[in-house]
Design an enzyme around this catalytic site. Sequence first.
Site, PDB file in Angstrom:
ATOM      1  N   GLY A  28       1.991   2.492  10.761  1.00 38.98           N
ATOM      2  CA  GLY A  28       2.905   3.629  10.574  1.00 38.98           C
ATOM      3  C   GLY A  28       3.590   4.090  11.841  1.00 38.98           C
ATOM      4  O   GLY A  28       4.184   5.166  11.871  1.00 38.98           O
TER       5      GLY A  28
ATOM      6  N   HIS B  41      -9.794   0.759   5.077  1.00 36.21           N
ATOM      7  CA  HIS B  41      -8.491   1.038   5.703  1.00 36.21           C
ATOM      8  C   HIS B  41      -8.692   2.051   6.837  1.00 36.21           C
ATOM      9  O   HIS B  41      -9.500   2.980   6.720  1.00 36.21           O
ATOM     10  CB  HIS B  41      -7.519   1.585   4.655  1.00 36.21           C
ATOM     11  CG  HIS B  41      -6.113   1.651   5.186  1.00 36.21           C
ATOM     12  ND1 HIS B  41      -5.691   2.656   6.023  1.00 36.21           N
ATOM     13  CD2 HIS B  41      -5.058   0.813   5.025  1.00 36.21           C
ATOM     14  CE1 HIS B  41      -4.420   2.434   6.353  1.00 36.21           C
ATOM     15  NE2 HIS B  41      -4.015   1.318   5.757  1.00 36.21           N
TER      16      HIS B  41
ATOM     17  N   ASN C 264       0.864  -1.179   0.000  1.00 36.44           N
ATOM     18  CA  ASN C 264       0.000   0.000   0.000  1.00 36.44           C
ATOM     19  C   ASN C 264       0.903   1.233   0.000  1.00 36.44           C
ATOM     20  O   ASN C 264       1.454   1.593   1.036  1.00 36.44           O
ATOM     21  CB  ASN C 264      -0.895  -0.037   1.253  1.00 36.44           C
ATOM     22  CG  ASN C 264      -1.761   1.195   1.385  1.00 36.44           C
ATOM     23  OD1 ASN C 264      -1.836   2.017   0.469  1.00 36.44           O
ATOM     24  ND2 ASN C 264      -2.426   1.347   2.531  1.00 36.44           N
ATOM     25  N   TRP C 265       1.054   1.820  -1.178  1.00 37.55           N
ATOM     26  CA  TRP C 265       1.970   2.967  -1.287  1.00 37.55           C
ATOM     27  C   TRP C 265       1.374   4.241  -0.685  1.00 37.55           C
ATOM     28  O   TRP C 265       2.064   5.247  -0.553  1.00 37.55           O
ATOM     29  CB  TRP C 265       2.321   3.220  -2.761  1.00 37.55           C
ATOM     30  CG  TRP C 265       3.240   2.191  -3.356  1.00 37.55           C
ATOM     31  CD1 TRP C 265       3.869   1.149  -2.715  1.00 37.55           C
ATOM     32  CD2 TRP C 265       3.662   2.109  -4.737  1.00 37.55           C
ATOM     33  NE1 TRP C 265       4.637   0.442  -3.611  1.00 37.55           N
ATOM     34  CE2 TRP C 265       4.532   1.003  -4.862  1.00 37.55           C
ATOM     35  CE3 TRP C 265       3.380   2.863  -5.873  1.00 37.55           C
ATOM     36  CZ2 TRP C 265       5.124   0.639  -6.072  1.00 37.55           C
ATOM     37  CZ3 TRP C 265       3.967   2.500  -7.078  1.00 37.55           C
ATOM     38  CH2 TRP C 265       4.834   1.395  -7.179  1.00 37.55           C
ATOM     39  N   LYS C 266       0.097   4.237  -0.380  1.00 39.00           N
ATOM     40  CA  LYS C 266      -0.599   5.424   0.142  1.00 39.00           C
ATOM     41  C   LYS C 266      -0.353   6.623  -0.790  1.00 39.00           C
ATOM     42  O   LYS C 266      -0.193   6.419  -1.999  1.00 39.00           O
ATOM     43  CB  LYS C 266      -0.175   5.699   1.586  1.00 39.00           C
ATOM     44  CG  LYS C 266      -0.308   4.427   2.452  1.00 39.00           C
ATOM     45  CD  LYS C 266      -0.204   4.647   3.905  1.00 39.00           C
ATOM     46  CE  LYS C 266      -0.306   3.311   4.631  1.00 39.00           C
ATOM     47  NZ  LYS C 266      -0.297   3.428   6.066  1.00 39.00           N
TER      48      LYS C 266
ATOM     49  N   SER D 133       3.130  -1.790  10.496  1.00 35.00           N
ATOM     50  CA  SER D 133       4.575  -1.729  10.750  1.00 35.00           C
ATOM     51  C   SER D 133       5.317  -3.019  10.417  1.00 35.00           C
ATOM     52  O   SER D 133       6.296  -3.362  11.075  1.00 35.00           O
ATOM     53  CB  SER D 133       4.851  -1.294  12.195  1.00 35.00           C
ATOM     54  OG  SER D 133       4.408   0.024  12.392  1.00 35.00           O
TER      55      SER D 133
ATOM     56  N   GLU E 135      -7.083   4.521   7.786  1.00 36.23           N
ATOM     57  CA  GLU E 135      -6.887   5.937   7.443  1.00 36.23           C
ATOM     58  C   GLU E 135      -8.130   6.510   6.760  1.00 36.23           C
ATOM     59  O   GLU E 135      -8.412   7.704   6.874  1.00 36.23           O
ATOM     60  CB  GLU E 135      -5.626   6.095   6.580  1.00 36.23           C
ATOM     61  CG  GLU E 135      -4.375   5.926   7.435  1.00 36.23           C
ATOM     62  CD  GLU E 135      -3.132   5.465   6.694  1.00 36.23           C
ATOM     63  OE1 GLU E 135      -3.130   5.471   5.454  1.00 36.23           O
ATOM     64  OE2 GLU E 135      -2.164   5.082   7.384  1.00 36.23           O
TER      65      GLU E 135
ATOM     66  N   GLU F  36      -5.393  -5.166  10.835  1.00 34.29           N
ATOM     67  CA  GLU F  36      -4.411  -4.100  11.023  1.00 34.29           C
ATOM     68  C   GLU F  36      -4.769  -3.304  12.275  1.00 34.29           C
ATOM     69  O   GLU F  36      -5.622  -2.408  12.224  1.00 34.29           O
ATOM     70  CB  GLU F  36      -4.428  -3.140   9.831  1.00 34.29           C
ATOM     71  CG  GLU F  36      -4.047  -3.758   8.511  1.00 34.29           C
ATOM     72  CD  GLU F  36      -3.532  -2.713   7.545  1.00 34.29           C
ATOM     73  OE1 GLU F  36      -2.362  -2.771   7.191  1.00 34.29           O
ATOM     74  OE2 GLU F  36      -4.312  -1.819   7.183  1.00 34.29           O
TER      75      GLU F  36
ATOM     76  N   GLY G  43       2.786  -1.002   4.325  1.00 31.79           N
ATOM     77  CA  GLY G  43       2.751   0.403   3.932  1.00 31.79           C
ATOM     78  C   GLY G  43       4.160   0.931   3.719  1.00 31.79           C
ATOM     79  O   GLY G  43       4.794   0.681   2.701  1.00 31.79           O
TER      80      GLY G  43
HETATM   81  P1  PGA Z   1       2.516   0.523   7.657  1.00 31.62           P
HETATM   82  O1  PGA Z   1       1.091   0.648   6.980  1.00 31.62           O
HETATM   83  O2  PGA Z   1       3.146  -0.755   7.130  1.00 31.62           O
HETATM   84  O3  PGA Z   1       3.266   1.748   7.219  1.00 31.62           O
HETATM   85  O4  PGA Z   1       2.314   0.448   9.129  1.00 31.62           O
HETATM   86  C1  PGA Z   1       0.283  -0.483   6.795  1.00 31.62           C
HETATM   87  C2  PGA Z   1      -1.030  -0.071   6.207  1.00 31.62           C
HETATM   88  O5  PGA Z   1      -1.465   1.055   6.441  1.00 31.62           O
HETATM   89  O6  PGA Z   1      -1.681  -0.848   5.504  1.00 31.62           O
END
Ligand code: PGA
Length: 250
Positions: free
Chosen positions: A173, A97, A9-11, A211, A99, A167, A232
Site C-alpha cells: 500500500g 497477512h 485482496n479487496w480488503k 504495490s 495487516e 509481501e 491490493g
Molecule cells: P497493495 O496490497 O497491492 O495495495 O500493496 C497488497 C496486499 O496487501 O496484499
Amino acid sequence: MNQKLVIANWKMNGNLTEIRVLLHDLFQNTKNMDLVEDKIVICPPFCYASFVIGRLAEMGWLLGAQDCSSRSNGAFTGEISAEMLKDIGCNHVLVGHSERRQHHHEDNNFIHTKMQNVFNAGMMPVLCIGETLEQREAGQALNVIQSQLFECLGNQSITQPFIVAYEPVWAIGTGKVAQLSDIQEVHNHIKKLLETRNKASEPTPILYGGSVNAQNAHEILQLHEVEGVLVGGASLKVADFTKILESALC
Ligand code: PGA
C-alpha cells in the site's frame, strides 16, 4: 509465458453498487481473453462473499477469503470459521497477512492454527510472509522469512497443497516495490526452505505482493521465480486490474 495466478485482496473496501460495477466491467474487459480456469481469485469483504461468488462462477473465477478464525466453531462473536467459508464455496484463504499481524497482533503460532483450519476444511491457504523495512535494513530479511515460514508451517511436513505470498511489509500500500533482484533472492530462498518441508504432491507456488500495479506487473510476472501476484489497491481499479490480468494470463 505460462499463465500465472492473480489473487485480488479487496480488503475493507467497496459496497454492493461498486462491486457490481467492478465485476461487470472486469468481465467485459476479459471475456475475450483466453483464460485457463482457476487462475483468478477474488477476496472480497466477508459480507459480500455470497453475492460475489455467484458472479465469479459465471467466469470460472474463484472466491477467496481475506482471513478466517483460529477456532472451529462456538461462542466466538464476530468470527468466521474456515468450515463456513468452505460451505459457501470459498477456495482460498489468506492467512498471516501483515495487516492482521500488525493490527490484530497475530503471531506465527496463531497463524499456524488458522492454516491448519484451512487445511482441515479442504481449502487452499495462502500464507503471507514478509519483512519490515527495519528488518531489511538490518540485513535480517532472509532470517525473518525463514522463521515466519517455519513457525507458520509448524513442525510436521505438509502434505496438502498451499501457496506462499512474499509481501515485504514496507511495499504494501505504499507504492514502493521491491527490486526485481530482491524478489528473486527471497523467492529462491523460500523455494529452498520449502524443499525440506513440503511433502504435498504439488509444488508450492510463490507469489509476490506489495504495490503491484498496471505499470510494474509485467516485469514482476516475467520473473520465473514469481508464480503469481497478490494485488491490493490496484485490484479495485478496473483498468489497472485488467492490465495486471493481461500481464499474468496472456
Ligand atoms: P497493495 O496490497 O497491492 O495495495 O500493496 C497488497 C496486499 O496487501 O496484499
